[in-house]
Enzyme design. Sequence first.
Site, PDB file in Angstrom:
ATOM      1  CB  THR A  83      -7.453  13.808 -15.178  1.00 33.16           C
ATOM      2  OG1 THR A  83      -7.660  13.204 -14.097  1.00 33.16           O
ATOM      3  CG2 THR A  83      -6.095  14.263 -15.392  1.00 33.16           C
ATOM      4  CB  CYS A 100      -4.746   7.400 -14.224  1.00 33.17           C
ATOM      5  SG  CYS A 100      -6.262   7.187 -13.983  1.00 33.17           S
TER       6      CYS A 100
HETATM    7  C1  UGA Z   1      -3.382   6.734  -9.855  1.00 32.05           C
HETATM    8  C2  UGA Z   1      -3.056   7.769  -8.779  1.00 32.05           C
HETATM    9  O1  UGA Z   1      -2.356   7.096  -8.009  1.00 32.05           O
HETATM   10  C3  UGA Z   1      -4.196   8.310  -8.135  1.00 32.05           C
HETATM   11  O2  UGA Z   1      -3.711   9.122  -7.098  1.00 32.05           O
HETATM   12  C4  UGA Z   1      -5.144   9.057  -9.362  1.00 32.05           C
HETATM   13  O3  UGA Z   1      -6.109   9.529  -8.744  1.00 32.05           O
HETATM   14  C5  UGA Z   1      -5.428   8.060 -10.322  1.00 32.05           C
HETATM   15  O4  UGA Z   1      -4.283   7.505 -10.902  1.00 32.05           O
HETATM   16  C6  UGA Z   1      -6.081   8.717 -11.396  1.00 32.05           C
HETATM   17  O5  UGA Z   1      -5.664   9.820 -12.071  1.00 32.05           O
HETATM   18  O6  UGA Z   1      -7.488   8.661 -11.436  1.00 32.05           O
HETATM   19  P1  UGA Z   1      -4.278   4.312  -9.974  1.00 32.05           P
HETATM   20  O7  UGA Z   1      -4.160   4.450 -11.650  1.00 32.05           O
HETATM   21  O8  UGA Z   1      -5.589   3.633  -9.793  1.00 32.05           O
HETATM   22  O9  UGA Z   1      -4.208   5.901  -9.505  1.00 32.05           O
HETATM   23  O10 UGA Z   1      -3.310   3.241  -9.773  1.00 32.05           O
HETATM   24  P2  UGA Z   1      -1.902   3.426  -8.765  1.00 32.05           P
HETATM   25  O11 UGA Z   1      -1.975   2.975  -7.603  1.00 32.05           O
HETATM   26  O12 UGA Z   1      -1.338   4.875  -8.918  1.00 32.05           O
HETATM   27  O13 UGA Z   1      -0.728   2.626  -9.791  1.00 32.05           O
HETATM   28  C7  UGA Z   1      -0.492   2.966 -11.116  1.00 32.05           C
HETATM   29  C8  UGA Z   1       0.310   1.754 -11.729  1.00 32.05           C
HETATM   30  O14 UGA Z   1       1.574   1.933 -11.199  1.00 32.05           O
HETATM   31  C9  UGA Z   1      -0.102   0.147 -11.546  1.00 32.05           C
HETATM   32  O15 UGA Z   1       0.222  -0.166 -12.852  1.00 32.05           O
HETATM   33  C10 UGA Z   1       0.996  -0.077 -10.765  1.00 32.05           C
HETATM   34  O16 UGA Z   1       1.124  -1.440 -10.679  1.00 32.05           O
HETATM   35  C11 UGA Z   1       2.145   0.633 -10.990  1.00 32.05           C
HETATM   36  N1  UGA Z   1       3.260   0.954  -9.589  1.00 32.05           N
HETATM   37  C12 UGA Z   1       2.815   1.447  -8.664  1.00 32.05           C
HETATM   38  C13 UGA Z   1       4.580   0.332  -9.635  1.00 32.05           C
HETATM   39  O17 UGA Z   1       4.785  -0.144 -11.048  1.00 32.05           O
HETATM   40  N2  UGA Z   1       5.358   0.594  -8.792  1.00 32.05           N
HETATM   41  C14 UGA Z   1       4.899   1.168  -7.621  1.00 32.05           C
HETATM   42  O18 UGA Z   1       5.870   1.255  -6.622  1.00 32.05           O
HETATM   43  C15 UGA Z   1       3.640   1.732  -7.534  1.00 32.05           C
END
Ligand code: UGA
Length: 436
Positions: free
Chosen positions: A121, A262
Amino acid sequence: MRLSVFGCGYLGAVHAAAMASIGHKVVGVDVDPRKIESLAKGEAPFFEPGLQQLLTEGIASGRLSFTTDASAARGAKVHFVGVGTPQQAGGHAADLTYVNTAIDDLLPQLSAGDIVAGKSTVPVGTAAELAPRIAAAGAVLVWNPEFLREGWAVQDTIDPDRLVAGVPSGEEGQRAAEVLREVYHPAVAKGTPFIVTDYATAELVKVSANAFLATKISFINAMAEIAEATGADVTQLADAIGHDARIGRKFLGAGIGFGGGCLPKDIRAFAARAEELGRGESVNFLREVDAINLRRRERAVQLVVDGLGGSVYGKKVAVLGAAFKPHSDDVRDSPALDVAVRLNGLGADVVVTDPQAIENARRLHPQLTFEADRDETIRGAAAVVMVTEWDEYRRELSPEHAGSLTGGRVVVDGRNGLDAAAWRAAGWSYYGMGRP
Ligand code: UGA
């Protein structure tokens, strides 16, 4: 096809193993000998469901290998670059040191006609800057951003919801896109959208997707703040607005907010890059997204303090979770760990547990006390704080069982994942995020 993958972290290691699993011959290259030693033995150096099996199978098949020697990339047709782009120390912009080093290491290995596929990224404009150096070696640069989620990385890599290829104009770019289609043949064959763009669009697709997801989370967390001032319940609100197909319920989970390697650094880097482009105003809202997100961690801490009658000093607080989200051992910018650290700073006797992330968390915060066993963590605690929604805490921990381990009856649900009615019925004072 022969492929190389530079960078064997959460992104690169999974990419290498996944590409081998769909039939390619892949060499993973990384400068960290410890990581390579572990991967070469077929041992995943971090927790990612499904990765271990792919590594074992890939290595046994002879199609997957790992090395610190960049020259092993010679002869590969496509060279992926999946190194990290962390936040700069002392700034908000992305640190491109690892990208630049990987390209320096890769250049001498390139042959005419090779393709270099950037997956990291990066700030928009990076590919255009790198392209001439790669063209000078007779190779073509494409930007092929990665959208995998940690915890689902294997599935997301093999079966992504879309593929994006930023290519140079003209026939050369179209040819490079064709080669990428071949690389991702199973996904392409099943009709996965394959979008060919210019460099800038491809780079922006990635950062804008993450910015949108972060904004969605902070939007619902802002509603949680309003709910707290009015007695409304943000989880019901999210369910109700989520039924509108234009809005959707996903990523409307209010709680202690987003973390990880990320979303936080990507929105900061995006704002910093927009500033450089003279368009800071366009993404000013991302600063607000960041601020809302960070406020929610403090809110969780405040709920523990309030629940314990105004002070946590000297009281045992059981913190369930350290990873930034379940199904991961990643503690980079973990809101869960941040809550634990803040409570520790207030003098609480904090004990942290997590099914996967204790080792990483301890390395980062050796001042905290860690306990592998969930029940031992809860035993005798004045308050229980659930901050990472692992099934072990969310589904498998009954309030009755927790109540048999401690006389404390305060539970703070940092992820709104517990059954509030059940915990209350069992005699607990339940505190959710944005819920009465
Ligand atoms: C994120 C993106 O979702 C991916 O598509 C992307 O490829 C990735 O970053 C990246 O740039 O490499 P990731 O960091 O693995 O993926 O995690 P997510 O599932 O997006 O969750 C991110 C954060 O948001 C977590 O701390 C999660 O607990 C939080 N979250 C998620 C919430 O607080 N509420 C929600 O409803 C969903």
